[in-house]
Design a protein around this motif. Structure first.
Motif, short mmCIF file in Angstrom:
data_model
loop_
_atom_site.label_atom_id
_atom_site.label_comp_id
_atom_site.label_asym_id
_atom_site.label_seq_id
_atom_site.Cartn_x
_atom_site.Cartn_y
_atom_site.Cartn_z
N ASP A 28 0.83 -1.20 0.00
CA ASP A 28 0.00 0.00 0.00
C ASP A 28 0.87 1.26 0.00
N ASP A 77 -2.08 2.31 -8.94
CA ASP A 77 -3.40 2.01 -8.38
C ASP A 77 -3.63 0.53 -8.15
N SER A 78 -2.58 -0.29 -8.38
CA SER A 78 -2.74 -1.73 -8.15
C SER A 78 -1.39 -2.37 -7.81
N GLU A 85 -9.46 -4.43 -1.95
CA GLU A 85 -9.12 -3.02 -2.08
C GLU A 85 -8.60 -2.52 -0.74
N ARG A 124 -7.04 1.38 -3.50
CA ARG A 124 -6.15 0.74 -4.47
C ARG A 124 -6.38 -0.78 -4.47
N ARG A 125 -6.26 -1.36 -5.67
CA ARG A 125 -6.55 -2.79 -5.82
C ARG A 125 -5.31 -3.62 -5.54
#
Length: 435
Positions: free
Chosen positions: A391, A400-401, A414, A418-419
């Motif tokens: 993270d 974002d992932s 999530e 963020r995935r």
């Protein structure tokens, strides 16, 4: 020597070639360029050449138009002391009508064993009607020799031991398409076999004691033929002790200073410069790989500790001296080699708060991907730590992932918008594109 060469050429043309499992490496030939296939010893380079030859024959090329020489053949030792032009004299002595009239397909195996091969191949490409294929177990064929001697007349490809998908191919298990419950169980069982066996083609399907013996022979052959002999090292014991140290601490951080101190504690008088050379030569032989920290500052990236990985995770278990090898580090090594097949742009990442993510890679489309490896998330503290590291890294890098690879756990989640994809190792390996 000419007669010996002609005998070798004719004998090979009459052989029924053992082509093994088709490899998923797509080697593309280009007009006016030699195709170079490089990789660690015993990864299947010669067999890959045989596969190319068989395809040429299926496409209508006559066996007489194929010239194959393996420069590890003892009968070719005398070539080191005479002009390489005798190779062409021998071939066109057999087939004079082919000179400059028919394309000759020249396959030169382990070409780096022959001093002076670069200008010879360069001249061959310029003066003869031919298509040239080369193999070698030296990464320098990617850079120094080819860049300086071949003058743009070669394009290089890397071949590794079997990927998991190729391992499934060797077992006759289809990995593409949707997975039924039965197929999923079959693939998971094969993954356990791959975990034990590794990717070297020769050991696939062998009993454990034979696999151990062959792996240990590989270890000795790479050290002494591809490092000690190639670089004329006068104190080979230091190289062996260093290699064992790296095997025992795979996927761990190291510095040249600490490794130099370790060798000194064993009584070796290897200076830091020599240890740096040993590490470079290990990587040159495609045996060990070092991964630097991701940092915009090149000087900081170079001075920070590096992580070390081996070409094959199962080779580590066969050679390492530790009774209990860290299986989490072995999983990390397996994921590294899978990523290394795709790109050499691999780093580890450390967040501003000191949390580590195992890999950040740059793909051909210039996208970045963060990949964390953790054998199990069954402990709450472990799960929290691994997810927090991902993270923080995603936030700092603007991604974002991220991906977290485990031994056998799948979950999509999530975290702070963020995935994070939590994926079992076998699924992750099959999700990667071919080399």
């Amino acid at each position: 020597m000419k007669q010996v060469l002609q005998e070798i050429i004719l004998d090979f043309q009459e052989l029924q070639l053992e082509t093994g499992t088709p490899r998923r490496l797509k080697l593309t030939t280009l007009p006016g360029k030699a195709s170079v296939c490089i990789g660690v010893r015993r990864c299947g380079k010669s067999t890959y050449l045989f596969q190319i030859m068989e395809q040429l024959k299926r496409d209508g090329v006559q066996a007489e138009n194929i010239l194959y020489l393996n420069f590890f053949d003892d009968r070719l030792h005398a070539l080191q002391h005479m002009g390489l032009e005798v190779i062409l004299e021998a071939y066109f002595g057999l087939y004079p009508e082919k000179k400059n009239s028919r394309t000759v397909y020249c396959f030169f195996d382990e070409v780096q064993a022959l001093p002076g091969w670069e200008p010879f191949v360069d001249r061959l490409m310029r003066t003869e009607k031919c298509q040239v294929y080369l193999t070698g177990s030296s990464a320098r064929m990617l850079s120094k020799e080819i860049a300086t001697q071949m003058r743009g007349r070669a394009i290089s490809w890397e071949l590794f031991p079997f990927s998991f998908r190729e391992f499934l191919d060797a077992k006759g298990i289809k990995s593409s398409g949707p997975h039924s419950a039965k197929k999923r169980l079959t693939i998971r069982k094969a993954f356990e076999d791959y975990w034990e066996t590794g990717g070297f083609p020769e050991v696939t399907g062998l009993e454990k004691y034979l696999r151990l013996k062959i792996h240990q022979e590989y270890f000795q052959a790479v050290l002494f033929r591809d490092v000690v002999e190639r670089h004329n090292i006068s104190h080979p014991r230091a190289v062996t002790d260093l290699a064992h140290r790296l095997m025992d601490n795979i996927a761990s951080l190291h510095t040249v200073n600490r490794l130099t101190g370790y060798l000194k504690s064993l009584g070796h008088k290897s200076p830091k410069a020599a240890v740096s050379d040993y590490l470079e030569w290990f990587e040159d032989a495609f045996f060990f790989f070092s991964v630097r920290i991701f940092d915009p500052s090149l000087s900081r990236s170079k001075t920070n500790p590096r992580k070390i990985y081996c070409i094959d995770h199962s080779l580590v278990t066969s050679v390492a001296s530790g009774i209990l090898i860290n299986s989490g580090h072995l999983l990390e090594n397996m994921i590294f080699t899978a990523l290394r097949r795709l790109t050499s742009d691999i780093w580890y990442y450390k967040t501003a708060k000191g949390l580590e993510v195992d890999f950040i890679i740059h793909l051909q489309d210039r996208s970045r991907r963060l990949i964390q490896v953790c054998e199990t998330l069954s402990h709450k503290d472990t799960r929290t730590r691994e997810l927090r590291a991902l993270d923080q890294a995603m936030e700092e890098l603007g991604l974002d992932s991220g991906t977290l690879v485990t031994r056998d756990h799948d979950e999509d989640m999530e975290l702070n918008g963020r995935r994070i994809e939590i994926i079992s190792a076998w699924r992750f390996l099959l999700s990667l594109p071919d080399e």
